[in-house]
Design an enzyme around this catalytic site. Structure first.
Site, PDB file in Angstrom:
ATOM      1  N   ARG A 249      18.978 -60.049  -3.884  1.00 56.46           N
ATOM      2  CA  ARG A 249      19.391 -61.394  -3.470  1.00 56.46           C
ATOM      3  C   ARG A 249      18.249 -62.383  -3.240  1.00 56.46           C
ATOM      4  NH1 ARG A 249      23.966 -61.196   1.034  1.00 56.46           N
ATOM      5  NH2 ARG A 249      22.270 -60.317   2.243  1.00 56.46           N
ATOM      6  N   ASP A 250      17.005 -62.018  -3.538  1.00 58.02           N
ATOM      7  CA  ASP A 250      15.901 -62.982  -3.407  1.00 58.02           C
ATOM      8  C   ASP A 250      14.821 -62.706  -4.453  1.00 58.02           C
ATOM      9  OD1 ASP A 250      14.675 -65.234  -2.322  1.00 58.02           O
ATOM     10  OD2 ASP A 250      13.608 -64.090  -0.780  1.00 58.02           O
ATOM     11  N   ILE A 251      15.250 -62.524  -5.701  1.00 55.92           N
ATOM     12  CA  ILE A 251      14.291 -62.306  -6.781  1.00 55.92           C
ATOM     13  C   ILE A 251      13.599 -63.635  -7.068  1.00 55.92           C
ATOM     14  CG2 ILE A 251      14.053 -61.744  -9.249  1.00 55.92           C
ATOM     15  CD1 ILE A 251      14.578 -59.307  -7.437  1.00 55.92           C
TER      16      ILE A 251
ATOM     17  N   ASN B 106       8.122 -61.992  -5.112  1.00 51.93           N
ATOM     18  CA  ASN B 106       8.666 -60.676  -4.792  1.00 51.93           C
ATOM     19  C   ASN B 106       8.566 -59.696  -5.962  1.00 51.93           C
ATOM     20  OD1 ASN B 106       9.263 -61.422  -2.196  1.00 51.93           O
ATOM     21  ND2 ASN B 106      11.378 -61.980  -2.652  1.00 51.93           N
TER      22      ASN B 106
ATOM     23  N   THR C 240      16.250 -67.891  -1.843  1.00 49.55           N
ATOM     24  CA  THR C 240      15.381 -69.046  -2.068  1.00 49.55           C
ATOM     25  C   THR C 240      16.124 -69.991  -3.004  1.00 49.55           C
ATOM     26  OG1 THR C 240      13.460 -67.607  -1.784  1.00 49.55           O
ATOM     27  CG2 THR C 240      13.094 -69.748  -2.854  1.00 49.55           C
TER      28      THR C 240
END
Length: 187
Positions: free
Chosen positions: A15-17, A21, A54
């Site tokens: 959920r935050d690629i 990261n 993001t």
């Protein structure tokens, strides 16, 4: 894409690629995904918190605060690929609301419109990864990885890599003493 496929097989949606990261070492196949702080474990009995991530890399369903699955990560990976190919994000605006509107309502221009040397195969891969309809996206990281491999074999050439990748840099920093790190940073 294959690292995501592995996480997804374990029932984890990141959920935050985003670029910050994704880490790689000097070995071309050593890609690591970091920061699982927002990850969703589909096997756990928990309530899904929506609207996290993001904004520039969020999928339309994340922005609409709908329930998400592994395909939201593939959308975000498409955004990262777009940025790698063009040097800019697919959606830009004066504020996050402008970006959010674009993500949910508009299609980005193909990467080749910003860089003519981008092959049509990569335009197609980015377009599919970033499709607004989750059923039209790649259904697995392995499927996306295979199309990237096929495009590479079709003539995109060898990928250029740094000799000292991100994961190597972090390992070197961890190996330094506090005094060495402070001296390197000028403290």
């Amino acid at each position: 894409a294959r690292a995501l496929a592995y996480a997804h097989m374990q029932g984890v949606t990141h959920r935050d690629i985003k670029p910050g990261n994704l880490l790689y070492a000097s070995a071309p196949t050593d890609v690591r995904i970091g920061d699982f702080g927002l990850a969703l474990n589909v096997g756990a009995e928990t309530t899904q918190i929506t609207g996290v991530g993001t904004p520039a890399y969020m999928s339309p369903e994340q922005i609409r605060e709908e329930l998400v699955d592994h395909r939201t990560d593939l959308y975000s990976l498409g955004v990262v690929l777009y940025q790698l190919l063009t040097g800019q994000l697919p959606f830009r605006g004066a504020n996050k609301y402008s970006i959010i509107y674009q993500i949910t309502q508009q299609d980005p221009p193909p990467p080749s419109t910003l860089r003519a040397e981008v092959p049509s195969a990569l335009d197609r891969i980015v377009r599919r990864a970033m499709h607004k309809d989750v059923t039209a996206r790649y259904q697995s990281g392995d499927e996306m990885a295979q199309e990237l491999i096929d495009a590479l074999r079709a003539g995109l050439g060898e990928p250029r890599r740094e000799e000292f990748g991100d994961a190597d840099k972090f390992a070197a920093l961890r190996a330094m003493s506090y005094g060495q790190r402070a001296a390197m940073l000028g403290a």
